[in-house]
Scaffold this active site. Structure first.
Site, mmCIF file in Angstrom:
data_model
loop_
_atom_site.group_PDB
_atom_site.id
_atom_site.type_symbol
_atom_site.label_atom_id
_atom_site.label_comp_id
_atom_site.label_asym_id
_atom_site.label_seq_id
_atom_site.Cartn_x
_atom_site.Cartn_y
_atom_site.Cartn_z
ATOM 1 N N CYS A 184 71.654 44.153 40.170
ATOM 2 C CA CYS A 184 72.118 43.021 39.373
ATOM 3 C C CYS A 184 70.937 42.110 39.011
ATOM 4 C CB CYS A 184 73.164 42.222 40.158
ATOM 5 S SG CYS A 184 73.895 40.877 39.188
ATOM 6 N N ASP A 224 70.965 39.050 39.085
ATOM 7 C CA ASP A 224 71.070 37.826 39.897
ATOM 8 C C ASP A 224 69.715 37.471 40.534
ATOM 9 O OD1 ASP A 224 71.640 36.046 42.197
ATOM 10 O OD2 ASP A 224 73.727 36.426 41.672
ATOM 11 N N ARG A 279 68.953 35.917 43.000
ATOM 12 C CA ARG A 279 68.898 35.897 44.471
ATOM 13 C C ARG A 279 68.747 37.279 45.074
ATOM 14 N NH1 ARG A 279 74.531 32.940 44.866
ATOM 15 N NH2 ARG A 279 74.862 34.599 43.326
ATOM 16 N N HIS A 334 76.057 43.489 44.863
ATOM 17 C CA HIS A 334 75.966 42.439 45.895
ATOM 18 C C HIS A 334 77.270 41.646 45.925
ATOM 19 C CE1 HIS A 334 75.295 38.859 43.191
ATOM 20 N NE2 HIS A 334 74.984 39.828 42.354
ATOM 21 N N CYS A 386 78.926 38.528 43.470
ATOM 22 C CA CYS A 386 78.393 38.821 42.129
ATOM 23 C C CYS A 386 79.214 38.089 41.060
ATOM 24 C CB CYS A 386 78.416 40.323 41.872
ATOM 25 S SG CYS A 386 77.686 40.781 40.280
HETATM 26 CO CO CO Z 1 75.527 39.972 40.369
#
Ligand code: CO
Length: 214
Positions: A42, A44, A46, A98, A101
């Site tokens: 992803c 993302d 993080r 994750h 998400c």
């Molecule tokens: Co995500």
């Protein structure tokens, strides 16, 4: 100093730290890349691939998008996977989702999000395929977590559908495909408890392209 300009200072400090331990670090890295893994994860912020895997520069080939999707007709991911298996000879493709998400959460709560609608549709398709299992989970948080996991598994299936992957399987038996999930709260990676080989076998008659190499 502007935060943006600080990045160049960070970069210089990073270069110095690398050269302090190995003065040929960049020369060696520049000669070639021979990563052993393709990581599909992803976008993302993080969930940085190298960092959570504890791998250095040059060790992992990375593709990231919203909710780690492998969508048929996406020339971007098709090119990444073809390059990884045909030219880099990568033997392990990891699809890593994750918990927490945002993309998966958005797909769970349909609203008009413009350009994102068609992208998130792929996650809603995962929900449809596994609707019986998901609707039987009473706790919304657990249902959300399970959709994160099932999304990873279905994206692994989407990798297995790709002609370049099937051609390489015929030739070498690789790449192996792995279904992982990352826990934002703990920082831990987990391999999902799923028998992908059995799942692939059960749908093989639908997706096997019967590729012949001339
Ligand atoms: Co995500």
């Amino acid at each position: 100093m502007d935060d943006y300009l600080q990045i160049f200072e960070n970069n210089k400090a990073w270069v110095q730290s690398k050269l302090a331990t190995d003065k040929h670090f960049f020369e060696n890295l520049a000669t070639d890349q021979k990563p052993h893994y393709l990581y599909i994860g992803c976008s993302d912020s993080r969930v940085p691939a190298n960092v959570i895997m504890g791998l250095d520069e040059g060790e992992v080939f990375v593709h990231r998008n919203i909710a780690n999707l492998v969508v048929g007709g996406d020339s971007n991911i098709n090119a990444v996977i073809q390059y990884a298996v045909e030219y880099l000879g990568i033997e392990h493709i990891i699809v890593c989702g994750h918990y927490g998400c945002g993309g998966v959460k958005a797909a769970l709560h349909p609203t008009d999000m413009g350009q994102l609608n068609s992208w998130l549709q792929a996650i809603r398709d995962v929900y449809r395929i596994h609707q019986l299992e998901l609707d039987a989970i009473g706790d919304p948080h657990l249902r959300y977590n399970r959709l994160v996991e099932l999304n990873v598994i279905e994206q692994c299936v989407n990798v297995a559908k790709i002609d370049h992957v099937q051609r390489k399987w015929n030739q070498t038996g690789f790449p192996q495909i792995h279904a992982w999930v990352y826990d934002l709260h703990k920082g831990l990676l987990e391999e999902l408890d799923v028998n992908l080989q059995a799942y692939f076998s059960s749908i093989r008659s639908i997706y096997e392209l019967k590729i012949t190499d001339d």
